[in-house]
Design an enzyme around this catalytic site. Sequence first.
Site: not given
Length: 286
Positions: A152, A127
């Site tokens: 996040w 990723y």
Amino acid sequence: MKKILVTGANGQLGSELNVLSQNYSQFEWIFTDRTELDLCDLEKIASKLSNINPQFIINCAAHTAVDKAESEFELADVLNHQAVAIMAKWSEINGSKLIHISTDYVFDGTVATALDESVPTKPINVYGVTKLAGEKACLEENPTAIIVRTSWVYSSFGANFVKTMSRLMQERDSLNVVNDQIGSPTYAADLAQAIMTIITHDHWQSGIYNFSNEGEISWYEFALMIQEIGGFDCVINGIPSSGYPTPAKRPQYSLLDKTKIKKTFDVVVPDYKESLVRCIELLKRD
């Protein structure tokens, strides 16, 4: 009336931009998901963009399933890198302003201080590798683009840590949560507002910017705060990352320094606790 095109419209950030768009009626908004603009179909991206002809593009679309990306390199590379290069090239040729969303996963997580935009990148999973390739292609094809790195991300929309924890804390007596990965959460509604602050600012200043909420916490501490705000009765145990192995490695430390985005665009960065309260209140209402 200037058009804003939002890709990845059904994701967390795309959904928050859709809500926020009601406050920015001076723009014509076009929200696309893979049915209207399939970023995997690289041959058609430029012609689709020409048909829409936006003055601004906010690229929220990405392959964000971090663990699945480990076995789906080609798909992750198409979405996170190759499609971004095409959008950047189109926006450069057509004088459109591009904001591309990236990630703290471009770092290896070994530096235990808040990371500013000049810290060397060194991704440790697929990723992160594909998102970094997308960043580089974006600025190569369109030097006037803006890249916003975030971390996040959570929202009242989509699947995320806050919603998962809220559900599990009502289903289980105890939970184990990783306590040695440090960073700061991002409420997607705050990121959406930051993006619109940039778009409506007097000066467009290209380059890379960090955005997350204020605060330095672990996932364990984040879970404790979700428990406190949500009023959940569940025992939360902190465990090391080694006790919760995943296909993709995660950065141990990826706290983002937000000084640049605050100074350049007068972006307001809320504390993570006040944003978490807002999100959990919304979830309780729903």
